[in-house]
Design a protein around this motif. Sequence first.
Motif, mmCIF file in Angstrom:
data_model
loop_
_atom_site.group_PDB
_atom_site.id
_atom_site.type_symbol
_atom_site.label_atom_id
_atom_site.label_comp_id
_atom_site.label_asym_id
_atom_site.label_seq_id
_atom_site.Cartn_x
_atom_site.Cartn_y
_atom_site.Cartn_z
ATOM 1 N N VAL A 24 0.787 -1.077 -0.384
ATOM 2 C CA VAL A 24 0.049 -0.148 -0.224
ATOM 3 C C VAL A 24 0.630 1.287 0.109
ATOM 4 O O VAL A 24 0.287 2.330 0.913
ATOM 5 C CB VAL A 24 -0.763 -0.494 0.932
ATOM 6 C CG1 VAL A 24 -2.177 -0.766 1.300
ATOM 7 C CG2 VAL A 24 -0.636 -0.134 2.126
ATOM 8 N N GLY A 25 2.128 1.029 -0.419
ATOM 9 C CA GLY A 25 2.852 2.092 -1.031
ATOM 10 C C GLY A 25 4.042 2.719 -0.269
ATOM 11 O O GLY A 25 4.704 3.822 -0.088
ATOM 12 N N ILE A 26 3.664 2.146 0.826
ATOM 13 C CA ILE A 26 4.691 1.943 2.004
ATOM 14 C C ILE A 26 6.101 0.373 1.188
ATOM 15 O O ILE A 26 6.105 -0.657 1.535
ATOM 16 C CB ILE A 26 4.723 1.767 3.021
ATOM 17 C CG1 ILE A 26 3.892 2.709 3.552
ATOM 18 C CG2 ILE A 26 5.736 1.310 4.005
ATOM 19 C CD1 ILE A 26 3.045 3.063 5.052
ATOM 20 N N LEU A 27 7.506 0.602 1.343
ATOM 21 C CA LEU A 27 8.286 -0.301 1.051
ATOM 22 C C LEU A 27 8.706 -0.530 2.660
ATOM 23 O O LEU A 27 9.104 0.284 3.634
ATOM 24 C CB LEU A 27 9.179 0.563 0.546
ATOM 25 C CG LEU A 27 10.239 -0.494 -0.222
ATOM 26 C CD1 LEU A 27 9.540 -1.246 -1.171
ATOM 27 C CD2 LEU A 27 11.205 0.319 -0.785
ATOM 28 N N LEU A 80 3.118 7.946 7.622
ATOM 29 C CA LEU A 80 4.699 8.501 8.481
ATOM 30 C C LEU A 80 4.620 7.352 9.927
ATOM 31 O O LEU A 80 5.247 7.640 10.565
ATOM 32 C CB LEU A 80 4.505 10.402 8.638
ATOM 33 C CG LEU A 80 6.023 10.423 9.629
ATOM 34 C CD1 LEU A 80 6.980 10.401 9.318
ATOM 35 C CD2 LEU A 80 5.500 12.355 9.929
ATOM 36 N N GLU A 81 3.129 7.655 10.959
ATOM 37 C CA GLU A 81 2.871 7.103 12.022
ATOM 38 C C GLU A 81 3.197 5.527 12.172
ATOM 39 O O GLU A 81 3.919 5.619 13.041
ATOM 40 C CB GLU A 81 1.209 6.825 11.642
ATOM 41 C CG GLU A 81 0.255 7.772 12.274
ATOM 42 C CD GLU A 81 0.207 7.983 10.069
ATOM 43 O OE1 GLU A 81 0.613 7.766 9.747
ATOM 44 O OE2 GLU A 81 -1.281 8.359 10.622
ATOM 45 N N VAL A 82 3.680 4.964 10.437
ATOM 46 C CA VAL A 82 4.311 3.509 10.555
ATOM 47 C C VAL A 82 5.645 3.843 10.412
ATOM 48 O O VAL A 82 6.337 3.973 11.126
ATOM 49 C CB VAL A 82 3.923 3.141 9.051
ATOM 50 C CG1 VAL A 82 4.425 1.803 9.412
ATOM 51 C CG2 VAL A 82 2.283 2.488 9.592
ATOM 52 N N TRP A 83 6.303 4.357 9.539
ATOM 53 C CA TRP A 83 7.851 4.101 9.317
ATOM 54 C C TRP A 83 8.817 5.249 9.997
ATOM 55 O O TRP A 83 9.780 5.186 9.388
ATOM 56 C CB TRP A 83 8.048 4.523 7.681
ATOM 57 C CG TRP A 83 7.282 6.168 6.569
ATOM 58 C CD1 TRP A 83 6.209 6.035 6.326
ATOM 59 C CD2 TRP A 83 8.126 6.757 6.647
ATOM 60 N NE1 TRP A 83 6.154 7.394 5.804
ATOM 61 C CE2 TRP A 83 7.183 7.770 5.929
ATOM 62 C CE3 TRP A 83 9.036 7.379 6.925
ATOM 63 C CZ2 TRP A 83 7.730 9.175 6.087
ATOM 64 C CZ3 TRP A 83 10.408 8.832 7.016
ATOM 65 C CH2 TRP A 83 8.812 9.798 6.227
ATOM 66 N N GLY A 84 7.922 6.304 10.350
ATOM 67 C CA GLY A 84 8.375 7.481 11.644
ATOM 68 C C GLY A 84 8.673 6.635 12.407
ATOM 69 O O GLY A 84 9.640 7.113 13.317
ATOM 70 N N SER A 85 8.076 5.633 13.095
ATOM 71 C CA SER A 85 8.534 5.048 14.214
ATOM 72 C C SER A 85 10.127 3.990 14.021
ATOM 73 O O SER A 85 9.399 3.044 13.732
ATOM 74 C CB SER A 85 7.728 3.589 14.862
ATOM 75 O OG SER A 85 6.279 4.630 14.518
ATOM 76 N N THR A 86 11.327 4.436 13.569
ATOM 77 C CA THR A 86 12.320 3.553 13.787
ATOM 78 C C THR A 86 13.005 4.968 14.816
ATOM 79 O O THR A 86 13.261 5.939 15.349
ATOM 80 C CB THR A 86 12.525 4.197 12.640
ATOM 81 O OG1 THR A 86 13.825 3.678 11.933
ATOM 82 C CG2 THR A 86 12.540 5.221 12.248
ATOM 83 N N TYR A 87 14.721 4.362 14.406
ATOM 84 C CA TYR A 87 15.321 5.076 15.290
ATOM 85 C C TYR A 87 15.284 6.782 14.665
ATOM 86 O O TYR A 87 15.465 6.782 13.453
ATOM 87 C CB TYR A 87 16.900 4.330 14.714
ATOM 88 C CG TYR A 87 17.237 3.314 15.283
ATOM 89 C CD1 TYR A 87 17.265 3.308 16.965
ATOM 90 C CD2 TYR A 87 17.566 2.398 14.801
ATOM 91 C CE1 TYR A 87 17.515 1.652 17.206
ATOM 92 C CE2 TYR A 87 17.396 0.589 15.278
ATOM 93 C CZ TYR A 87 17.007 0.978 16.837
ATOM 94 O OH TYR A 87 17.604 -0.547 17.691
ATOM 95 N N PRO A 88 16.010 8.102 15.286
ATOM 96 C CA PRO A 88 15.843 8.873 15.079
ATOM 97 C C PRO A 88 17.077 9.330 14.061
ATOM 98 O O PRO A 88 17.131 10.285 13.092
ATOM 99 C CB PRO A 88 16.190 9.898 16.063
ATOM 100 C CG PRO A 88 16.159 8.589 17.288
ATOM 101 C CD PRO A 88 16.497 7.951 16.539
ATOM 102 N N SER A 89 18.157 8.572 14.300
ATOM 103 C CA SER A 89 19.450 8.729 13.156
ATOM 104 C C SER A 89 18.372 8.185 11.514
ATOM 105 O O SER A 89 19.746 9.000 10.267
ATOM 106 C CB SER A 89 20.634 8.044 13.392
ATOM 107 O OG SER A 89 20.474 6.445 13.126
ATOM 108 N N HIS A 90 17.836 6.978 11.724
ATOM 109 C CA HIS A 90 17.143 7.378 10.518
ATOM 110 C C HIS A 90 16.376 8.278 9.666
ATOM 111 O O HIS A 90 16.306 7.598 8.137
ATOM 112 C CB HIS A 90 16.560 5.901 10.552
ATOM 113 C CG HIS A 90 17.148 4.274 11.010
ATOM 114 N ND1 HIS A 90 16.960 3.161 11.132
ATOM 115 C CD2 HIS A 90 18.679 4.082 10.687
ATOM 116 C CE1 HIS A 90 17.568 2.165 11.264
ATOM 117 N NE2 HIS A 90 18.832 2.825 11.283
#
Length: 221
Positions: A24-27, A80-90
């Motif tokens: 759905v548009g997210i890798l 962004l709710e999904v892929w933004g939940s990662t390490y800040p450096s990413h």
Amino acid sequence: MLDLSGSISILGNEIKEVNEAPFVGILLDKHLTWSGHIDKVNKQIRKKCGILFRLRHILPLQILLLLYNSFILPHIMYGLEVWGSTYPSHLIPILNCQKMIARTILFKPYNEHSAPLFSKLNILNIYKLHKLQIASFVHCLLRSNSPHSPNEYFHIINHNHNTRQRFYQNLCPCQTKTNSGQFSISYSGAKIWNNIPYQIRTLNSPKQFRTALKNHLLLIL
């Protein structure tokens, strides 16, 4: 225990293992670091940043901001709710691109401090946008504007006696000892929600809530 060491097949068709797959548009990547999707978003918005660089000489500031909100921001906000939940450096590549856009629009040098520029343009950086999206999701849950129940994600701290916490309706984050667990909505959503001022949390309208929270985040350096 499920053994995934061998091949998997459905109706005789072998399912091949891949490192990344679009959904759905997210890798999605196999380790859920979202690095592939972040790189994809970064390339998309960098292309449009070059367009802004050429147009800034002929278009007024408000039109440039309209172009940012129409053609660049949606790439960042989607999922962004999904892929933004990662390490800040990413997320640094997205942040650097936002800084470049702000400096481009305002004709500032490459080393200009970005925080005042974001504030002047009324733009949230990637980290604040992620907080806004997570908080909006929690707001919808608590206001029953979502098909999901808040009990699926959180435990609401609500005492029967008159205490400060009762009025603030703090959320109890899930217990986790792993980084992946801390990136979940059940953990990060509760942490973000509990740090939002009471007068913003109690707003019933989703639009008013987002506007008030965005203004609050703009004031935080």
